[in-house]
Design a protein around this motif. Sequence first.
Motif, PDB file in Angstrom:
ATOM      1  N   LYS A   1     -12.105  20.494 -24.304  1.00 56.94           N
ATOM      2  CA  LYS A   1     -11.146  20.032 -23.308  1.00 56.94           C
ATOM      3  C   LYS A   1      -9.861  20.847 -23.367  1.00 56.94           C
ATOM      4  CE  LYS A   1      -9.254  16.029 -23.993  1.00 56.94           C
ATOM      5  NZ  LYS A   1      -9.091  14.555 -24.099  1.00 56.94           N
ATOM      6  N   VAL A   2      -9.438  21.189 -24.582  1.00 50.86           N
ATOM      7  CA  VAL A   2      -8.214  21.970 -24.743  1.00 50.86           C
ATOM      8  C   VAL A   2      -8.399  23.378 -24.178  1.00 50.86           C
ATOM      9  CG1 VAL A   2      -6.571  22.906 -26.406  1.00 50.86           C
ATOM     10  CG2 VAL A   2      -7.550  20.651 -26.790  1.00 50.86           C
ATOM     11  N   TYR A   3      -9.516  24.001 -24.474  1.00 46.75           N
ATOM     12  CA  TYR A   3      -9.771  25.350 -23.977  1.00 46.75           C
ATOM     13  C   TYR A   3      -9.917  25.371 -22.455  1.00 46.75           C
ATOM     14  CZ  TYR A   3     -10.091  28.169 -28.210  1.00 46.75           C
ATOM     15  OH  TYR A   3      -9.772  28.878 -29.348  1.00 46.75           O
ATOM     16  N   ASN A   4     -10.540  24.348 -21.903  1.00 49.96           N
ATOM     17  CA  ASN A   4     -10.699  24.291 -20.445  1.00 49.96           C
ATOM     18  C   ASN A   4      -9.360  24.063 -19.751  1.00 49.96           C
ATOM     19  OD1 ASN A   4     -13.473  24.748 -20.209  1.00 49.96           O
ATOM     20  ND2 ASN A   4     -13.961  22.597 -20.605  1.00 49.96           N
ATOM     21  N   GLY A   5      -8.387  23.509 -20.480  1.00 47.85           N
ATOM     22  CA  GLY A   5      -7.064  23.274 -19.905  1.00 47.85           C
ATOM     23  C   GLY A   5      -6.100  24.423 -20.120  1.00 47.85           C
ATOM     24  N   TYR A   6      -6.585  25.514 -20.687  1.00 48.26           N
ATOM     25  CA  TYR A   6      -5.717  26.658 -20.965  1.00 48.26           C
ATOM     26  C   TYR A   6      -5.213  27.280 -19.672  1.00 48.26           C
ATOM     27  CZ  TYR A   6      -4.144  31.139 -22.896  1.00 48.26           C
ATOM     28  OH  TYR A   6      -3.402  32.220 -23.269  1.00 48.26           O
TER      29      TYR A   6
ATOM     30  N   ASN B   1     -17.149  31.881 -30.428  1.00 47.68           N
ATOM     31  CA  ASN B   1     -16.830  33.311 -30.431  1.00 47.68           C
ATOM     32  C   ASN B   1     -16.121  33.625 -29.116  1.00 47.68           C
ATOM     33  OD1 ASN B   1     -18.956  33.973 -28.414  1.00 47.68           O
ATOM     34  ND2 ASN B   1     -20.338  33.463 -30.099  1.00 47.68           N
ATOM     35  N   TYR B   2     -15.719  34.869 -28.930  1.00 47.51           N
ATOM     36  CA  TYR B   2     -14.909  35.233 -27.762  1.00 47.51           C
ATOM     37  C   TYR B   2     -15.637  35.026 -26.431  1.00 47.51           C
ATOM     38  CZ  TYR B   2     -17.539  39.615 -28.366  1.00 47.51           C
ATOM     39  OH  TYR B   2     -18.527  40.544 -28.523  1.00 47.51           O
ATOM     40  N   SER B   3     -16.978  35.010 -26.444  1.00 50.42           N
ATOM     41  CA  SER B   3     -17.727  34.840 -25.187  1.00 50.42           C
ATOM     42  C   SER B   3     -17.540  33.453 -24.576  1.00 50.42           C
ATOM     43  CB  SER B   3     -19.219  35.105 -25.415  1.00 50.42           C
ATOM     44  OG  SER B   3     -19.778  34.142 -26.286  1.00 50.42           O
ATOM     45  N   ASP B   4     -17.066  32.488 -25.364  1.00 50.02           N
ATOM     46  CA  ASP B   4     -16.822  31.134 -24.833  1.00 50.02           C
ATOM     47  C   ASP B   4     -15.763  31.143 -23.741  1.00 50.02           C
ATOM     48  OD1 ASP B   4     -18.645  29.822 -26.510  1.00 50.02           O
ATOM     49  OD2 ASP B   4     -17.210  29.785 -28.155  1.00 50.02           O
ATOM     50  N   TRP B   5     -14.870  32.140 -23.763  1.00 47.38           N
ATOM     51  CA  TRP B   5     -13.822  32.200 -22.746  1.00 47.38           C
ATOM     52  C   TRP B   5     -14.389  32.415 -21.346  1.00 47.38           C
ATOM     53  CZ3 TRP B   5      -9.021  30.653 -22.829  1.00 47.38           C
ATOM     54  CH2 TRP B   5      -8.357  30.530 -24.054  1.00 47.38           C
ATOM     55  N   GLU B   6     -15.562  32.978 -21.273  1.00 43.48           N
ATOM     56  CA  GLU B   6     -16.166  33.247 -19.957  1.00 43.48           C
ATOM     57  C   GLU B   6     -16.476  31.968 -19.190  1.00 43.48           C
ATOM     58  OE1 GLU B   6     -19.282  36.281 -19.912  1.00 43.48           O
ATOM     59  OE2 GLU B   6     -18.754  36.758 -21.984  1.00 43.48           O
ATOM     60  N   ASN B   7     -16.564  30.844 -19.898  1.00 48.64           N
ATOM     61  CA  ASN B   7     -16.887  29.567 -19.253  1.00 48.64           C
ATOM     62  C   ASN B   7     -15.649  28.737 -18.926  1.00 48.64           C
ATOM     63  OD1 ASN B   7     -19.707  30.083 -19.558  1.00 48.64           O
ATOM     64  ND2 ASN B   7     -19.569  29.415 -21.695  1.00 48.64           N
ATOM     65  N   THR B   8     -14.475  29.266 -19.193  1.00 56.78           N
ATOM     66  CA  THR B   8     -13.250  28.499 -18.956  1.00 56.78           C
ATOM     67  C   THR B   8     -12.738  28.715 -17.533  1.00 56.78           C
ATOM     68  OG1 THR B   8     -11.804  30.281 -19.751  1.00 56.78           O
ATOM     69  CG2 THR B   8     -12.616  28.699 -21.382  1.00 56.78           C
ATOM     70  N   VAL B   9     -11.953  27.757 -17.053  1.00 54.46           N
ATOM     71  CA  VAL B   9     -11.351  27.841 -15.713  1.00 54.46           C
ATOM     72  C   VAL B   9     -10.403  29.026 -15.638  1.00 54.46           C
ATOM     73  CG1 VAL B   9      -9.879  26.647 -14.052  1.00 54.46           C
ATOM     74  CG2 VAL B   9     -11.578  25.353 -15.377  1.00 54.46           C
TER      75      VAL B   9
END
Length: 248
Positions: free
Chosen positions: A116-121, A147-155
């Motif tokens: 939730k925190v990463y998706n709200g970045y 890992n860094y690839s998780d950022w690809e799924n963020t808003v």
Amino acid sequence: RAWCSKELTMFLCLLQAAAGILCYVGAYVFITYDDYDHFFEDVYTLIPAVIIIAVGTLLFIIGLIGCCATIRESRCGLATFVIILLLVFITEVVVVVLGYIYRAKVEDEVDHSIRKVYNGYNGTNPDAASRAIDYVQRQLRCCGIHNYSDWENTVWFKQTKNNSVPLSCCKAALSNCTGSLTHPMDLYSEGCEALVVKKLQEIMMYVIWAALAFAAIQLLGMLCACIVLCRRSRDPAYELLIAGGTYA
């Protein structure tokens, strides 16, 4: 008798130092928790820290009571000192139990909150959650959840459309890193979730070990105080000397 009174006095000095250390440990937990509170929403985790600060303050007061009782050789004062120490000892056992309970809950809590925190970045408007993520990634040298690839799924990643992760993912030694996923060697490879869990569990262990260490010290103090009390009650010559009388 003289030996144990001397040991009790030394223990009281140690107790004063212990009070300061316990307060420091509790304050350290509060300060560190503030850096990671977005990843761990259960405020009840701070209960052991609150208790340990209260115990530290109480230990300082107990030390003063014990010093007065030892100097005046007051049986009532020593008895009060032992009773209060016993209550504090029980409290520290409670701290240890709560510490282990909340330490076991850390992983589930972080796993529940971190996505939730990463998706709200929002990198353009550095709100509290964004600052928390950047701080953690720089401090723990990690990137993303696993890992860094998780950022690809963020808003945020989908909105920026520049195929880059936040600059906080860049290795500290690199000054020309742009966060681009085309240069993955410039980025921290380890995910933040495991490191945040490890950090919070370490913090909880500080509280547990501090409580255990000072519980052991208190047992020594209670033992010495009890020996002094028992010898006073069984030695009439000692009682007469305290009262200023004579013994034939």
